[in-house]
Structures are given as C-alpha cells and as structure tokens.
Design a protein around this motif. Structure first.
Motif, PDB file in Angstrom:
ATOM      1  N   PHE A 245     -13.623  -1.210   1.594  1.00  0.00           N
ATOM      2  CA  PHE A 245     -14.035  -1.781   2.878  1.00  0.00           C
ATOM      3  C   PHE A 245     -12.806  -2.140   3.718  1.00  0.00           C
ATOM      4  O   PHE A 245     -12.747  -1.868   4.926  1.00  0.00           O
ATOM      5  N   ALA A 246     -11.817  -2.761   3.079  1.00  0.00           N
ATOM      6  CA  ALA A 246     -10.605  -3.174   3.790  1.00  0.00           C
ATOM      7  C   ALA A 246      -9.811  -1.972   4.281  1.00  0.00           C
ATOM      8  O   ALA A 246      -9.246  -1.996   5.383  1.00  0.00           O
ATOM      9  N   VAL A 247      -9.746  -0.930   3.461  1.00  0.00           N
ATOM     10  CA  VAL A 247      -9.048   0.289   3.868  1.00  0.00           C
ATOM     11  C   VAL A 247      -9.691   0.869   5.135  1.00  0.00           C
ATOM     12  O   VAL A 247      -9.006   1.238   6.098  1.00  0.00           O
ATOM     13  N   LYS A 248     -11.013   0.914   5.139  1.00  0.00           N
ATOM     14  CA  LYS A 248     -11.743   1.497   6.268  1.00  0.00           C
ATOM     15  C   LYS A 248     -11.642   0.640   7.529  1.00  0.00           C
ATOM     16  O   LYS A 248     -11.507   1.170   8.640  1.00  0.00           O
ATOM     17  N   ASN A 249     -11.693  -0.680   7.353  1.00  0.00           N
ATOM     18  CA  ASN A 249     -11.801  -1.567   8.507  1.00  0.00           C
ATOM     19  C   ASN A 249     -10.487  -2.166   8.986  1.00  0.00           C
ATOM     20  O   ASN A 249     -10.398  -2.589  10.143  1.00  0.00           O
ATOM     21  N   TYR A 250      -9.479  -2.197   8.111  1.00  0.00           N
ATOM     22  CA  TYR A 250      -8.229  -2.860   8.483  1.00  0.00           C
ATOM     23  C   TYR A 250      -7.026  -1.920   8.513  1.00  0.00           C
ATOM     24  O   TYR A 250      -5.900  -2.365   8.743  1.00  0.00           O
ATOM     25  N   GLY A 251      -7.252  -0.653   8.242  1.00  0.00           N
ATOM     26  CA  GLY A 251      -6.163   0.311   8.359  1.00  0.00           C
ATOM     27  C   GLY A 251      -5.129   0.253   7.255  1.00  0.00           C
ATOM     28  O   GLY A 251      -3.998   0.723   7.421  1.00  0.00           O
ATOM     29  N   LEU A 252      -5.497  -0.289   6.099  1.00  0.00           N
ATOM     30  CA  LEU A 252      -4.586  -0.278   4.958  1.00  0.00           C
ATOM     31  C   LEU A 252      -4.517   1.142   4.383  1.00  0.00           C
ATOM     32  O   LEU A 252      -5.415   1.954   4.619  1.00  0.00           O
ATOM     33  N   PRO A 253      -3.465   1.475   3.625  1.00  0.00           N
ATOM     34  CA  PRO A 253      -3.315   2.838   3.106  1.00  0.00           C
ATOM     35  C   PRO A 253      -4.543   3.284   2.303  1.00  0.00           C
ATOM     36  O   PRO A 253      -5.101   2.513   1.513  1.00  0.00           O
ATOM     37  N   GLU A 254      -4.931   4.539   2.494  1.00  0.00           N
ATOM     38  CA  GLU A 254      -6.163   5.033   1.874  1.00  0.00           C
ATOM     39  C   GLU A 254      -6.066   5.123   0.356  1.00  0.00           C
ATOM     40  O   GLU A 254      -7.090   5.164  -0.334  1.00  0.00           O
ATOM     41  N   ASN A 255      -4.846   5.147  -0.189  1.00  0.00           N
ATOM     42  CA  ASN A 255      -4.692   5.209  -1.647  1.00  0.00           C
ATOM     43  C   ASN A 255      -4.513   3.818  -2.271  1.00  0.00           C
ATOM     44  O   ASN A 255      -4.141   3.703  -3.446  1.00  0.00           O
ATOM     45  N   LEU A 256      -4.781   2.757  -1.507  1.00  0.00           N
ATOM     46  CA  LEU A 256      -4.684   1.399  -2.036  1.00  0.00           C
ATOM     47  C   LEU A 256      -5.577   1.239  -3.263  1.00  0.00           C
ATOM     48  O   LEU A 256      -6.742   1.617  -3.247  1.00  0.00           O
ATOM     49  N   LYS A 257      -5.018   0.671  -4.330  1.00  0.00           N
ATOM     50  CA  LYS A 257      -5.783   0.544  -5.572  1.00  0.00           C
ATOM     51  C   LYS A 257      -5.461  -0.766  -6.281  1.00  0.00           C
ATOM     52  O   LYS A 257      -4.478  -1.444  -5.965  1.00  0.00           O
ATOM     53  N   LEU A 258      -6.319  -1.095  -7.219  1.00  0.00           N
ATOM     54  CA  LEU A 258      -6.112  -2.290  -8.033  1.00  0.00           C
ATOM     55  C   LEU A 258      -5.018  -2.054  -9.062  1.00  0.00           C
ATOM     56  O   LEU A 258      -4.908  -0.980  -9.647  1.00  0.00           O
ATOM     57  N   SER A 259      -4.243  -3.106  -9.290  1.00  0.00           N
ATOM     58  CA  SER A 259      -3.231  -3.102 -10.336  1.00  0.00           C
ATOM     59  C   SER A 259      -3.639  -4.155 -11.363  1.00  0.00           C
ATOM     60  O   SER A 259      -3.866  -5.309 -11.010  1.00  0.00           O
ATOM     61  N   VAL A 260      -3.764  -3.738 -12.611  1.00  0.00           N
ATOM     62  CA  VAL A 260      -4.170  -4.659 -13.681  1.00  0.00           C
ATOM     63  C   VAL A 260      -2.914  -5.085 -14.428  1.00  0.00           C
ATOM     64  O   VAL A 260      -2.374  -4.340 -15.249  1.00  0.00           O
ATOM     65  N   HIS A 261      -2.420  -6.282 -14.098  1.00  0.00           N
ATOM     66  CA  HIS A 261      -1.211  -6.786 -14.751  1.00  0.00           C
ATOM     67  C   HIS A 261      -1.551  -7.355 -16.124  1.00  0.00           C
ATOM     68  O   HIS A 261      -2.675  -7.743 -16.394  1.00  0.00           O
ATOM     69  N   SER A 262      -0.527  -7.415 -16.980  1.00  0.00           N
ATOM     70  CA  SER A 262      -0.748  -7.799 -18.386  1.00  0.00           C
ATOM     71  C   SER A 262      -1.910  -6.984 -18.939  1.00  0.00           C
ATOM     72  O   SER A 262      -2.739  -7.478 -19.704  1.00  0.00           O
ATOM     73  N   GLY A 263      -1.948  -5.703 -18.545  1.00  0.00           N
ATOM     74  CA  GLY A 263      -3.083  -4.843 -18.888  1.00  0.00           C
ATOM     75  C   GLY A 263      -3.013  -4.242 -20.266  1.00  0.00           C
ATOM     76  O   GLY A 263      -3.987  -3.639 -20.724  1.00  0.00           O
ATOM     77  N   SER A 264      -1.874  -4.379 -20.943  1.00  0.00           N
ATOM     78  CA  SER A 264      -1.771  -3.765 -22.267  1.00  0.00           C
ATOM     79  C   SER A 264      -2.715  -4.425 -23.259  1.00  0.00           C
ATOM     80  O   SER A 264      -2.911  -5.640 -23.248  1.00  0.00           O
TER      81      SER A 264
END
Length: 420
Positions: A245-264
């Motif tokens: 939603f934010a990518v579409k409405n606020y012009g953030l990069p289309e490849n914006l993705k979640l980063s899961v820290h301490s994900g191991s």
C-alpha cells in the motif's frame, strides 16, 4: 533510473565475524541457484563487531570479493554497514553498498510539535477507516492515534533521513541500498504503525529497499522463535500488505521488502514467511548474522583434538565473563544461567556431547539453548585468542566450511525460500 543499485527479491544476510567463511556461505547461495531460486548474499558486520574483533570493513569486502571470484558467482552481492549511525558510518562508506540505518535508540524521543502537526495535516488518509488490499479488517484510527504514533516514531525517521543524506553525499545517488532498522527495541510495531512509519519515511525522501520492524514475539540470537506463530503469521502478512500500500501511495521503491533481523534459526516461522511471500509475490531479507560463528565452533568441536580444546576454551572464558558478554545483547538473548553446564562438566565432554549441546537440533536431548546463546555472544573470546583461533579455523577448514554451508542451505535457505 536504470543505474540504481537494486536489491533482488530474495536476499540473506550472512555475518562472518572472522572473515574466513565467505566462500562457504556463498556456496549455500550457489546451491539455491542450482535448485532454481536466486538468493543473493548480503555480508553484514556491525561496528560493534568490528570494534570487538579489531577488524575493518575493508577486510569483509576483500573476503566477499575473493569468495565471489573463487566460485564464479555472477549474480548480485552486497556488503552491509550493519546498524550504523552518524557517529559510526565513516569507515563503512568506501567498502559498503548496503547500509542498515539503525534508529531504534531514537524511538520514543518526541519530534518537534510543529513537525507532528505538519505530518498529521499532510496525511488525512491515515485518519479514520483505512482500507488496505490484502487485509480483511480495515484499520480504524483517529487523529489522536496517528498523532501518538507520529510523536513516537517521527523523530527516529527524521534521524534516519539525516543518516541517509550523509551516506548519499559520500556515496552518490543510486550507489547503495538503504535499510531502516527499528528492531532492537522493546515493543513491536503493529502493521498500522508500520504504515504510518512508511508514510514518514516517504516524506523524508529516504528510498529504502528494506525495512526491519520489531515483530511480535522474541527473536533471540541464534535460537528458536518464542511467541505465537499464528499471531506472527497475521502480522507478517499484514506488514506485507502495508508495504504494498505504501509503495503504491507514497512512491517508495517498488522492491521494498521486509527484513527479518535476528532471523537465524527461527524455524517455526519459516513456513509462514515462505507462504506469505509466495502468495503475494513479495520479497524478503532474512538476516542470519552470528550463526556462522556458531558453526565455526561446532566444526572445531567436531574435528576433535586441538579443535575441540579451543571450543572448550571459548566456553570456559565465556562462562567466566558471562555478564560482560551478555550486556550488549540484553534485548535479544534470554540465557538462564542456572541451566548452563559448568566449565568442569564441559571440559569432560566428547566431541559428540559438545556438538550436540551447541548445534541447533531441538530433537537432540543434548541440545542446550542457553549454552548456544552464551557462545553466540562469546565471539570476543575467540577474538582475544588472536592468531591461535584463526589458525585453528584454517587447519580445520573443510569440516568448518561443511557446517557453515549446510546450516545456511539446509536450515535457512531451503525452508524460507524454497518451502522445503
């Protein structure tokens, strides 16, 4: 702009404390490519880790470049200036092309009242009923709620903007991947808070390609997720929808993705992550950090002889300095000291007993999560050994590398990115 450095859909953050396992780590990504999925490596090492070990980011860059050349890797790869701020970014500017901008310490510091007023006035769409595709129940907010969230996070986002612009001035536009990290804090951000944060980031004109929120539950270093998996699943899916939603409405990069820290080693949530990104077509960055250091110790213990002796020495020193080693990681470890084995007990262990206690196989009755977490934060002990530890790694390279590759490939990449 076609020359903007772009992070692909799937990426894995790989820490390499002592810059000896880049080739073994990259081999896991090679295995993924052979299995039909592109997972690109992002080598990460924080300022704190460089300071403890006495290393420089240029050494991490050299190790990554050498591994890429040795294995003929022709896909993207990155070097992460991990958890940097204005004070620590300097030595990372030249060698790094991925910057994890850490503003967790600024969360809760109130922004200027005029800035909060301006934000609320700028974003009437965030007040009231907010319908987001992919989320069954709309978010229902009022102005007081949006104002409260802005007051909590706007100052942190403004600080991220300052750091981003400092990197931009030094590196140039499109020459690095920016990430904003808000994970090392006490309370998780809800999906509606994430949406408000993303609106603020867009206002600051920071073209982030990944964002690392704090999710619900405990993400302790190198051990299993502690929390409600069903709740995490809902939250993760709603976060993905908020990002879209934010990518579409606020012009953030289309490849914006979640980063899961301490994900191991968060095995219980990997299926949820895989299913969510498969269903939506979203990307994800899984950050594994110190798990490679643990695999080094496992490899040394498995080798027996002098390797096992060094592994035992690491534990003995870590045990005697436990409070000091644990302090910097207080928000991301949960060690019950009374459940740690004594040094005398560990000194009597065989290779099988040591490896069984340390390797993250929960079905093994020898496995001890407290033991594993203490060694996880105990890399300072190995750093103080100096050449002795590095020589042990080199003498046992084959068995250490086998553990590093298998851990990343079998326990992380396959379940998260292939759903196996």
């Amino acid at each position: 702009m076609s020359d903007v450095l772009r992070l692909p859909r799937f990426s894995i953050g790989t820490g390499d404390r002592f810059a000896h396992q880049a080739k073994a780590q990259l081999q896991a990504c090679v295995n993924a490519a052979k299995a039909g999925v592109e997972v690109v490596p992002v080598w990460n090492k924080s300022n704190r880790e460089h300071t403890i070990i006495g290393s420089e980011p240029s050494l991490t860059r050299a190790a990554a470049d050498a591994a890429v050349k040795a294995l003929g890797w022709d896909k993207p790869y990155f070097l992460d200036a991990d958890h940097i701020n204005l004070k620590t970014m300097g030595r990372f500017v030249a060698p790094c092309d991925f910057f994890t901008i850490d503003v967790a310490d600024d969360i809760g510091k109130p922004a200027a009242a005029a800035d909060v007023d301006a934000f609320v006035a700028r974003h009437p769409e965030l007040v009231g009923t907010v319908n987001i595709p992919g989320i069954a129940e709309p978010f229902r907010t009022d102005e007081a709620f949006v104002r409260g969230v802005a007051n909590k996070f706007l100052g942190a986002v403004q600080e991220a903007g300052k750091i981003y612009r400092a990197i931009l001035e030094a590196k140039g536009e499109g020459k690095f991947v920016p990430e904003i990290s808000m994970d090392e804090t006490d309370l998780p951000q809800t999906p509606v808070e994430l949406l408000i944060i993303l609106a603020a980031i867009a206002d600051e004109k920071v073209p982030i390609q990944t964002i690392a929120p704090k999710f619900t539950g405990r993400f302790n270093k190198g051990v299993e997720y502690v929390g409600d998996v069903a709740q995490f699943t809902r939250e993760f899916e709603e976060d993905l929808a908020a990002i879209a939603f934010a990518v579409k409405n606020y012009g953030l990069p289309e490849n914006l993705k979640l980063s899961v820290h301490s994900g191991s080693d968060k095995f219980s949530i990997y299926a949820a992550i895989h299913n969510a990104v498969t269903k939506t077509g979203a990307g994800v960055h899984l950050k594994t950090a110190g798990t490679t250091w643990l695999e080094e110790v496992i490899g040394l213990a498995e080798a027996g002889g002098s390797g096992l002796a060094i592994a035992k020495e690491v534990y003995a020193e870590a045990f005697s300095h436990a409070d000091e080693l644990m302090a910097p990681y207080a928000t991301v470890i949960d060690i019950k000291k009374e459940q740690l084995p004594t040094v005398e007990e560990v000194n009597g262990w065989t290779s099988e007993q040591f490896v069984g206690a340390l390797r993250h196989v929960q079905s093994n009755p020898l496995y001890n999560a407290n033991f594993r977490q203490l060694i996880h934060v105990g890399f300072k002990v190995a750093a103080k050994m100096g050449p002795r530890y590095l020589e042990a790694l080199e003498a046992n390279e084959e068995i250490v590398a086998k553990n590093v590759t298998e851990n990343l490939w079998e326990r992380h990449i396959r379940p998260v990115f292939l759903g196996e």
